[in-house]
Design a protein around this motif. Structure first.
Motif, PDB file in Angstrom:
ATOM      1  N   THR B 153       2.296  -5.371   4.662  1.00 20.53           N
ATOM      2  CA  THR B 153       2.692  -3.960   4.712  1.00 20.53           C
ATOM      3  C   THR B 153       1.429  -3.105   4.680  1.00 20.53           C
ATOM      4  OG1 THR B 153       4.694  -4.497   3.489  1.00 20.53           O
ATOM      5  CG2 THR B 153       4.076  -2.160   3.617  1.00 20.53           C
ATOM      6  N   ILE B 154       1.266  -2.266   5.693  1.00 20.05           N
ATOM      7  CA  ILE B 154       0.115  -1.356   5.722  1.00 20.05           C
ATOM      8  C   ILE B 154       0.651   0.068   5.669  1.00 20.05           C
ATOM      9  CG2 ILE B 154      -1.911  -0.573   7.006  1.00 20.05           C
ATOM     10  CD1 ILE B 154      -2.006  -3.345   8.325  1.00 20.05           C
ATOM     11  N   CYS B 155       0.223   0.817   4.673  1.00 18.15           N
ATOM     12  CA  CYS B 155       0.662   2.209   4.531  1.00 18.15           C
ATOM     13  C   CYS B 155      -0.467   3.128   4.995  1.00 18.15           C
ATOM     14  CB  CYS B 155       1.012   2.495   3.082  1.00 18.15           C
ATOM     15  SG  CYS B 155       1.360   4.243   2.780  1.00 18.15           S
ATOM     16  N   PHE B 156      -0.181   3.910   6.027  1.00 17.91           N
ATOM     17  CA  PHE B 156      -1.122   4.958   6.436  1.00 17.91           C
ATOM     18  C   PHE B 156      -0.837   6.161   5.537  1.00 17.91           C
ATOM     19  CE2 PHE B 156      -0.861   2.824  10.666  1.00 17.91           C
ATOM     20  CZ  PHE B 156      -2.209   2.608  10.848  1.00 17.91           C
ATOM     21  N   ASP B 157      -1.673   6.368   4.562  1.00 12.10           N
ATOM     22  CA  ASP B 157      -1.424   7.446   3.598  1.00 12.10           C
ATOM     23  C   ASP B 157      -2.182   8.703   4.035  1.00 12.10           C
ATOM     24  OD1 ASP B 157      -0.946   9.053   1.473  1.00 12.10           O
ATOM     25  OD2 ASP B 157      -2.028   7.845  -0.009  1.00 12.10           O
ATOM     26  N   ASN B 158      -1.442   9.691   4.539  1.00  5.24           N
ATOM     27  CA  ASN B 158      -2.105  10.976   4.829  1.00  5.24           C
ATOM     28  C   ASN B 158      -1.692  12.027   3.788  1.00  5.24           C
ATOM     29  OD1 ASN B 158       0.469  11.585   5.616  1.00  5.24           O
ATOM     30  ND2 ASN B 158      -0.012  11.942   7.764  1.00  5.24           N
ATOM     31  N   GLU B 159      -1.013  11.570   2.783  1.00  2.73           N
ATOM     32  CA  GLU B 159      -0.674  12.389   1.601  1.00  2.73           C
ATOM     33  C   GLU B 159       0.219  13.590   1.915  1.00  2.73           C
ATOM     34  OE1 GLU B 159      -4.658  13.081  -0.130  1.00  2.73           O
ATOM     35  OE2 GLU B 159      -4.167  11.472  -1.509  1.00  2.73           O
TER      36      GLU B 159
END
Lengths: 189, 286
Positions: B153-159
Motif C-alpha cells: 500500500t502506497i499512500c500519496f500524502d498531500n495532506e
C-alpha cells in the motif's frame, strides 16, 4: 462534421432501444435482421468495397502477438485489408489521450467519431477490440456519424454495429476473405 | 499474462505510432534489471499525465513505476483522487476502485491471482491518496493489514483533499488552513505509518519524494516483502503545490523542508522481514 448517423439506420443511438439483440450462435446480424453468416459476410464485403475510405480498426487482441491465434489473425487481417482495398487505423489501447488524439493515425474508444469524421470514413470493420470498449465505441459511432460499422467478434457480437458476425476465429476470417474476393470479382473492383 | 502482450504483430508495425513501438523496443519489462536510472533513456510506462505542472505526485509516480520489480506482472489498484487522473495513462493493468475501498479490492485481486497463476509471482500495489487511505478508506486499509494480505500500500500524502477545492483530511497537520477549511485543523495529523505497524504491517516507511533513489529503494523492498511476508506500507509526502500556495518549481524545495520536519524519516521492518531482505540482497534480487 459528417452527417448524423442514426437517421440512416435507426432513430436511436443504442440498438437495444429498437429491440435489437446480438445474433444467436451460427447466425449474424444485419441492421435489424438475423441472417446467415454468409449473407452478412457478403454484405460487409460489398459495403467495404463500395464505400468511401473504407477502414479496418484492429484492436489490441489482434495488434499484439499475445498468443498463436492473434498471430494468425494478424496475417489474415492484413490480407483482408488488401482484398477490401481498406486502410487500417489501429485502436492500440484504450487510454484517454491528452490533449487530443492524432485522428490520422489512431482511433480511441472514448471518442472514435473524431477519427471517422477526420478521415471521412463511410464504412469500417472493428476487429480485435475488447467487447466492453467495442460496445462504447460503436454506440458513439452510431450516434455521431454516418459510418456503416461492421463488428467481427470472437464472442457474441455487437448489436450496435450495422453488421455483426459472431464467433469469428482465424478459420472464419479466412472464409470471409474468400467471400470478399468473390464479391470483389462480381463488382469488377 | 506475460510480457508477450506488449509484442506487436509484425503485420501491424507500420501502422503503430512511435510511442507504442518504443514501449516494445525501449522500455524495461520483465526479467531486466530496471530502476530509476532508466528514466533518462528508456521508454516510460507512464505516457503522459494531466496533473498540474510541477506536481510532486506525478514525479513520485514516475519513480514508483520505474522501480516496480516486474511491471508486466503487476496490477495497480487506485482510488479517487488526484492520482486517479494519472492511472488511465499507464501501460499497466490498473483498477480504479470506489473511493476508499482500494485495499479490499486489492485483497481480492491478489487472492484470485494467486489461485489463477500459482506458478507465477504477481504483485498487487495499491496507490491512493491520503483521503482514500486514511479517512474514507481507513477501515479497509487497516483490515487488509490485520488479515496480513500480501499487498503493498502506497499512500500519496498531500495532506489535503486537493482536487475538490481544498478540504482538510485526517492527514492535514494541526492548525493548517485551506480554502475550504478556513478555521484551521483542530486535531493532529493521523500517524498512519505508526498505525500500519500496530496493525500488523511487516514494513512501514514514511518519507518524502525528494530523493528518487530513496523512493525506488523503498518501493522495491516493500514489494518484495509483500510477496513473501505480508502487508507493506509506504507513506509518501507529495505536497499539493496549488493548495499550499507554491509555484510549479517549488515542490522539491517543500519536500526537502519536510524531510526535516513532519516527514522526518520513519522506517519499521519486522525482524522476519529484515532477515528476508538480507537474503534478497545476497541473492542479488535487491
Amino acid at each position: 462534421m459528417a452527417n448524423l448517423g442514426p437517421a440512416d439506420y435507426s432513430p436511436y443511438p443504442v440498438a437495444t432501444y429498437d429491440g435489437i439483440l446480438t445474433p444467436p450462435e451460427g447466425k449474424a446480424l444485419l441492421l435489424t435482421d438475423i441472417v446467415d453468416e454468409e449473407v452478412a459476410m457478403r454484405e460487409i464485403a460489398r459495403v467495404m468495397l463500395t464505400s468511401e475510405n473504407a477502414t479496418i480498426f484492429p484492436g489490441p487482441q489482434v495488434l499484439y502477438a499475445w498468443n498463436e491465434e492473434a498471430k494468425k489473425k494478424a496475417t489474415l487481417i492484413k490480407e483482408m485489408a488488401e482484398v477490401l482495398n481498406a486502410k487500417m487505423i489501429p485502436m492500440y489501447d484504450y487510454r484517454p489521450k491528452y490533449p487530443k488524439i492524432d485522428a490520422e493515425v489512431e482511433i480511441n474508444p472514448n471518442h472514435p467519431n473524431l477519427t471517422i469524421w477526420h478521415n471521412n470514413i463511410k464504412a469500417c470493420i472493428f476487429i480485435g477490440v475488447h467487447c466492453h470498449y467495442a460496445n462504447v465505441a460503436l454506440k458513439i459511432v452510431r450516434a455521431e456519424t454516418d459510418c456503416y460499422t461492421s463488428a467481427m467478434c470472437a464472442l457474441s457480437g455487437h448489436e450496435d454495429a450495422m453488421a455483426t458476425i459472431r464467433d469469428q476465429h482465424s478459420e472464419d476470417l479466412a472464409r470471409f476473405i474468400q467471400v470478399a474476393r468473390e464479391v470483389k470479382q462480381e463488382l469488377g473492383k | 499474462m506475460s510480457v508477450d502482450i506488449y509484442k506487436i504483430n509484425p503485420e501491424f508495425r507500420d501502422i503503430m505510432p512511435k510511442e507504442i513501438l518504443d514501449l516494445e523496443d525501449n522500455a524495461t519489462w520483465y526479467g531486466e534489471k530496471r530502476g530509476i536510472n532508466d528514466l533518462t533513456d528508456k521508454k516510460e510506462i507512464l505516457e503522459e499525465h494531466s496533473l498540474c505542472a510541477g506536481c510532486p505526485e506525478a514525479a513520485a509516480l514516475r519513480y514508483i513505476l520505474a522501480s516496480l520489480p516486474t511491471p508486466s506482472e503487476t496490477v495497480i489498484v487506485n482510488s479517487t483522487g488526484c492520482t486517479s487522473l494519472m492511472f488511465p495513462h499507464i501501460a499497466l493493468h490498473t483498477v480504479h476502485s470506489l473511493f476508499g475501498n482500494q485495499n479490499a479490492v486489492a485483497s481480492g485481486i491478489k487472492r484470485v491471482l494467486d489461485w489463477r497463476f500459482p506458478d507465477k509471482t504477481k504483485d498487487v500495489v495499491v496507490l491512493a491518496g491520503d483521503g482514500a487511505t486514511i479517512d474514507i478508506g481507513l477501515d479497509y486499509t487497516l483490515q487488509s493489514f490485520f488479515r496480513q494480505e500480501k499487498i503493498t500500500t502506497i499512500c500519496f500524502d498531500n495532506e489535503v483533499y486537493a482536487n475538490t477545492g481544498g478540504q482538510e483530511s485526517g492527514s492535514t497537520p494541526k492548525g493548517q488552513v485551506f480554502k475550504m477549511a478556513p478555521k484551521g485543523k483542530v486535531f493532529d495529523k493521523v500517524p498512519m505509518w505508526e498505525l500500519a505497524v500496530t496493525s500488523g504491517c511487516q514494513y512501514s516507511v514514511k518519507l518524502t519524494a525528494s530523493a528518487p533513489k530513496s523512493v525506488a529503494k523503498v518501493v522495491r523492498e516493500a514489494i518484495l516483502i509483500a510477496r513473501e511476508m505480508g502487508p507493506s506500507y509506504i507513506h509518501l509526502y507529495t505536497p499539493c503545490i496549488l493548495e499550499i500556495g507554491l509555484d510549479a518549481n517549488e515542490g522539491l524545495w517543500e519536500m526537502k523542508e519536510q524531510d526535516k520536519d513532519r516527514f522526518v524519516s520513519f522506517k519499521y521492518v519486522s525482524p522476519e522481514a529484515e532477515e528476508y531482505l538480507k537474503n534478497c540482497k545476497k541473492e542479488g534480487i535487491l
